[in-house]
Design an enzyme around this catalytic site. Structure first.
Site, mmCIF file in Angstrom:
data_model
loop_
_atom_site.group_PDB
_atom_site.id
_atom_site.type_symbol
_atom_site.label_atom_id
_atom_site.label_comp_id
_atom_site.label_asym_id
_atom_site.label_seq_id
_atom_site.Cartn_x
_atom_site.Cartn_y
_atom_site.Cartn_z
ATOM 1 C CB CYS A 1 -42.948 -37.213 23.065
ATOM 2 S SG CYS A 1 -42.517 -36.765 21.342
ATOM 3 C CB CYS B 1 -44.135 -33.784 22.293
ATOM 4 S SG CYS B 1 -44.727 -34.855 21.528
#
Length: 454
Positions: free
Chosen positions: A53, A56
């Site tokens: 991600c 993230c």
């Protein structure tokens, strides 16, 4: 010598950066399957992430700073992170639906963080939710301190009552957004006038407002509407949050770097309406300004000129535009009244046609942004599939042509066999009558390939 000193300084800086990263990461615990059994003894602030991600990865350095700050101030909240793809069952149990997801876990309760992903905002969320649900204000000094510290907060004044029970229920739901306090009537500032007790008040915009059950309806809904200041500097996150309030958002879309009269005038007009006409419009409208038109253009699927005024209904994606420039406060008030009485027609919306238009617009915007940011990547992403499709189409076309040629060969071979059978039959008929005379052989028809060779 100078080069050696520069190299030494560079190595020293790199070492400091690496050590700083190691120290920060040391205060963020990597969680595994044992976390499920051991977490109830402590309060945890957890980042559920996925290794692939992009958001993230952007959050990771901020999260490390959060861990370091929480440790340095002696907070009882422990900071951790969990790979939600490796421990998907635990993540599902906590209601993780996307990445990254930030949750504060306190006993059997799990609170979602939905604010900006900055260190200060995340730490404030952790302090607010990890503490008492309703915080007492024992003195006027403490009350004044809270006024200086928080731009918006709610206070229950009075003793035990059904209103207090509703207040506690609302606080348990909305503690993720704002602060809730309780105080006695003696602690409340002298300028506050209460017609009846108990009462719930909101302090913001350098004044206060009292909840009226008959006029304001449900207490939780009122708190959800009043948790914002009357005038805000807007961004995409705030507009999303305002969708839950049911209010229309009156925006001055300006360029904050532009100090011309047109830009500053519109901002001042919106501020004045928000301040002087609060009693008329605060139940239905939220006021503010937004720097630039990029987000608004995406939301409206249109190109707005800057500066301008637009009124948004964030709950159903409708919007209102005036066909002329707003020159003063009276023009803005008239525009708002026309929206309320239905004179101004709403544009946009969430109909099926608008949703299809949104899909096309988003696809077009994505393609354009890819080519603008990286033309080579755009050529690869869209050129490769087109090339594969072209090859497949060519293969299908040539396969049909070869099939026709094979069918033609089959028809030619079939006719040759029939001719051969007729020749043999004629030979058999001629042999008895000729009495052994030599019959000249009939030349067999040539194969198509042999004809081509000749």
């Amino acid at each position: 010598m100078a080069a050696w000193k520069s190299w030494t300084a560079l190595r020293l800086c790199a070492t400091v950066v690496v050590l700083d990263m190691v120290v920060c990461k040391g205060f963020v615990e990597d969680l595994d399957e044992s976390f499920k059994e051991n977490r109830n003894d402590d309060i945890w602030l957890v980042d559920f992430y996925a290794p692939w991600c992009g958001h993230c990865k952007k959050l990771e350095p901020i999260w490390n700073e959060v861990g370091l700050e929480m440790k340095s101030i002696g907070s009882p909240v422990k900071v951790g992170k969990m790979d939600a793809t490796s421990y998907s069952s635990i993540a599902s149990e906590f209601g993780v639906r996307g990445y990254p997801t930030i949750k504060l876990l306190k006993g059997d309760l799990a609170y979602n963080y939905r604010g900006p992903r900055t260190k200060d905002d995340i730490i404030e969320f952790a302090h607010r939710v990890s503490g008492a649900l309703i915080r007492p204000l024992p003195s006027q000094q403490m009350f004044e301190h809270m006024q200086k510290r928080h731009r918006v907060f709610f206070v229950y004044v009075g003793g035990e009552s059904p209103l207090k029970e509703k207040y506690i229920d609302a606080a348990s739901e909305l503690i993720v957004y704002t602060y809730f306090f309780s105080a006695s009537e003696e602690v409340v500032p002298e300028y506050v006038t209460l017609k009846e007790m108990p009462a719930v008040l909101v302090f913001k915009d350098e004044t206060y407002f009292v909840y009226d059950e008959y006029e304001d309806g449900d207490l939780s809904s009122w708190i959800n509407r009043e948790r914002f200041q009357n005038y805000l500097a807007m961004d995409g996150f705030l507009l999303y949050e305002l969708g839950d309030t049911g209010k229309l958002v009156a925006l001055a879309v300006i360029d904050e770097k532009n100090t011309s009269v047109e830009h500053t005038r519109l901002k001042s007009i919106i501020q004045e309406v928000a301040r002087d006409y609060r009693d008329l419009f605060h139940r239905d409208f939220q006021f503010g300004h937004m720097d630039g038109n990029d987000y608004i253009n995406t939301l409206l699927m249109d190109e707005l000129t800057v500066p301008t005024v637009v009124v948004l209904n964030t709950s159903n994606q409708q919007y209102f535009l005036l066909d002329r420039q707003i020159k003063n406060v009276e023009d803005m008030v008239q525009f708002i009244n026309n929206i309320l009485d239905g004179t101004v027609e709403a544009q946009g919306g969430d109909s099926i046609l608008q949703r299809l238009k949104r899909i096309v617009f988003d696809a077009k915007s994505t393609i354009v942004s890819i080519f603008k940011s990286s033309p080579l990547m755009g050529c690869f992403l869209f050129g490769l599939p087109l090339g594969v499709i072209s090859i497949m189409c060519y293969g299908i076309y040539t396969a049909d042509t070869d099939g026709g040629y094979i069918e033609e060969r089959y028809e030619v071979s079939k006719s040759e066999n029939e001719n051969q059978e007729q020749i043999e039959e004629s030979k058999e008929q001629q042999e008895p009558s000729s009495g052994g005379s030599v019959v000249p052989t009939v030349q067999e028809p040539k194969d198509v390939l042999e004809k081509k060779k000749d």
